[in-house]
Motif scaffolding. Structure first.
Motif, short mmCIF file in Angstrom:
data_model
loop_
_atom_site.label_atom_id
_atom_site.label_comp_id
_atom_site.label_asym_id
_atom_site.label_seq_id
_atom_site.Cartn_x
_atom_site.Cartn_y
_atom_site.Cartn_z
N LYS A 123 0.83 -1.21 0.00
CA LYS A 123 0.00 0.00 0.00
C LYS A 123 0.85 1.25 0.00
O LYS A 123 0.54 2.23 -0.66
N ARG A 151 0.69 4.08 -2.83
CA ARG A 151 0.33 5.48 -2.54
C ARG A 151 1.44 6.42 -2.98
O ARG A 151 1.19 7.54 -3.41
N VAL A 174 -7.04 1.57 -2.54
CA VAL A 174 -5.84 2.09 -1.90
C VAL A 174 -5.50 3.51 -2.37
O VAL A 174 -4.95 4.31 -1.62
#
Ligand code: ADP
Ligand code: MG
Length: 571
Positions: free
Chosen positions: A194, A198, A231
């Motif tokens: 994640k 990001r 996400v």
């Protein structure tokens, strides 16, 4: 079901793989960005093809990307329900490199690993970057619109060859399965994946989904739930308002669309309303691509219509001299089924091109003419820009009549004012140093800085302390034929015609010159007779102070340098 086939990689792929695994190791998490980027491209392609053929969606029109991992099997899987690949697609796209600039790239490899590592990022690493962390990659795919039995499995260990076989695949799209190398188990964590997503892929407009994870008090560890969560922000970055987008996100988006590894110098992001409505997000790269001089290269602008990707390299959206600009234009007015042919005629496109040209020039002016706090940093960026793209921008002087004055202010030259070949003198700088009574901007053209700097034509100017611009780029002669004056001052070659220094010459000097001419009249006549078939004229000159003689071109003739260039080009 057909037999499994084993095929060899194209030689360049082998070379690329070697280079990548060794040189990008310190930045290995970028593999995820590249694979997500491909999944996003594949979804864009499906959406585009489905404009005319909705059946391709097969009742599954919610395009998305899924990232999952399997701790026991030590695999990471990136899945999409985009356009997919047929067996032929897989062989062609995952066995060769078809990118423009490939030849230039391999031609420039030096064997010095550090230097080559810096280049590889610029080239764009793509699918093969998976091999940085994986010692085997399995791709399972089926092209949209093909029957379930027409799936393909592609597999390779990233050395010399790969295999392909037909498989049945119920869902359209592609699964990329990475079998991690020893020691890469860090990536087998939802938290880690994640955070990489990001950082590098937040701008992707599709949802990137992962299985939710929750802390289990009894087991004392995180366990995966059946639920999925998104996400990333999952909205087109250019459609967000400026205040919602961070500098890092702008930079990552640039890397996604440009395949460039380094951050851009500058960007401009605007929603334009009025007769033609569109959003533009345009970037100036910090480095020239390998194929900047490739005439077949198209532009760097992606065209979207109402968020739907239409085409890459829409060259009508930017004039040729701004071909280094990268970005996205999203129009609200164009039809979704717009073709390259329609673009050529479209008035909307013309309006967009004019508007975008102004924005790009504005961006350059902001760097070049910055004042105040950030001035030094911006000027430095402009210097970088000029080194990389200055020669291309010069084409605009001849190509873009409407913006010629703005472009002229952005030009930078080497000059006798500095003792260096760095091009950092603007025409305005030059004029600010002009001598009392000087009404011209003087320049000399040559094919190298050393030749220009040592030109005998400069002697008289040195003596009088008059600055001369030293022009040595190939495009300069051509450009100068479109640039005869700047702010009312004529641009004059020091190597042409009877040099008229105007008010720079005082009365005493004029008188002395006349006397000298009378004194040498006889000699000049003799020389004229001797050189009758070689020289148009012989004159006493005052432009030299140390050299005994020099050749000059007539006012209206081709300059010596241009004549040499044309001769070299066989004309
Ligand atoms: P690039 O994305 O610059 O074209 P890549 O090495 O990343 O280069 O990918 C090579 C090609 O492989 C793509 O152009 C595409 O044709 C194909 N490809 C890769 N991943 C996918 C995918 N997830 N779905 C469909 N095609 C893909
Ligand atoms: Mg790619």
């Amino acid at each position: 079901m057909s037999e499994k086939q084993t095929l060899g990689f194209q030689a360049e792929v082998k070379q690329l793989l070697q280079l990548m695994i060794h040189s990008l190791y310190s930045n290995k998490e970028i593999f995820l960005r590249e694979l997500i980027s491909n999944a996003s491209d594949a979804s864009d392609k499906l959406r585009f093809e489905a404009i005319n053929n909705a059946a391709l969606y097969e009742n599954d029109s919610e395009l998305q990307i899924r990232v999952s991992f399997d701790k026991a099997a030590r695999t990471i899987t990136i899945s999409d329900n985009g356009i997919g690949m047929s067996k032929e697609d897989a062989i062609a796209h995952l066995g060769t490199i078809a990118k423009s600039g490939t030849k230039e790239f391999f031609g420039k490899l030096s064997g010095d690993q550090q230097k080559d590592a810096a280049m590889i990022g610029q080239f764009g690493v793509g699918f093969y970057s998976g091999f940085i962390v994986a010692d085997r990659i399995t791709v399972e795919s089926r092209r949209a619109g093909q029957p379930a039995a027409e799936g393909v499995r592609w597999e390779s260990e990233g050395s010399g060859d790969f295999s392909v076989e037909s498989i049945a695949k119920a869902n359209r799209g592609t699964d990329i399965i990475l079998h991690l190398r020893e020691g890469e188990d860090d990536f087998l964590s939802a938290w880690k994946l994640k955070s990489v997503i990001r950082t590098y892929s937040d701008h992707i407009s599709l949802p990137i989904k992962m299985q939710k994870e929750e802390w289990d008090e009894e087991k004392k560890e995180n366990v995966l739930k059946d639920e999925l969560e998104t996400v990333n922000q999952a909205s087109a970055l250019w459609a967000r308002s400026k205040s919602e987008v961070t500098q890092e996100q702008y930079d990552e988006f640039y890397k996604h669309i440009s395949h460039d590894y380094s951050a851009p110098l500058s960007h401009t992001h605007n929603r334009v309303e009025g007769r033609s409505e569109y959003t533009q997000l345009l970037y100036i790269p910090a480095r020239a691509p390998f194929d900047l001089w490739d005439r077949n290269k198209r532009g760097g602008i992606k065209l979207y219509v109402k968020r739907v990707f239409i085409m890459d390299d829409a060259e009508q959206l930017m004039p040729v001299y701004l071909r280094f600009v990268k970005g996205v234009i999203d129009s609200n007015d164009l039809p979704l089924n717009v073709s390259r042919e329609i673009l050529q005629e479209s008035r909307d496109i013309k309006a967009i091109r004019e508007g975008s040209t102004k924005r790009v020039l504005g961006m350059l002016e902001d760097l070049a003419h910055a004042e105040g706090e950030e001035a030094a940093a911006k000027h430095e960026k402009y210097a970088t820009f000029w080194t990389e793209f200055g020669q291309v921008l010069k084409e605009g002087i001849g190509e873009d009549h409407a913006n010629k004055d703005r472009i002229a202010k952005l030009l930078r030259f080497a000059s006798t004012h500095n003792d260096s070949d760095i091009q950092n003198v603007s025409l305005a700088d030059y004029l600010s140093r002009a001598k009392e009574g000087q009404d011209k901007i003087y320049y000399v053209t040559a094919d190298s800085y050393a030749t220009a700097k040592n030109s005998p034509h400069l002697e008289i100017f040195r003596k009088k302390g008059v600055e001369v611009l030293l022009l040595t780029d190939r495009v300069d002669e051509w450009m100068l034929s479109f640039l005869s004056e700047f702010e009312g001052k004529e641009l004059a070659s020091v190597a042409k015609g009877g040099l008229d220094l105007g008010k720079l010459e005082d009365e005493a000097e004029k008188k002395q010159h006349e006397e000298t001419e009378t004194q040498f009249k006889e000699l000049v006549e003799k020389m004229k007779a001797a050189l009758a078939d070689k020289a148009k004229d012989v004159r006493v000159t005052f432009r030299l102070t140390d050299s005994p003689a020099c050749l000059v071109a007539d006012e209206h003739d081709l300059s010596g340098n241009l004549a040499r260039m044309l001769k070299a080009a066989g004309q």
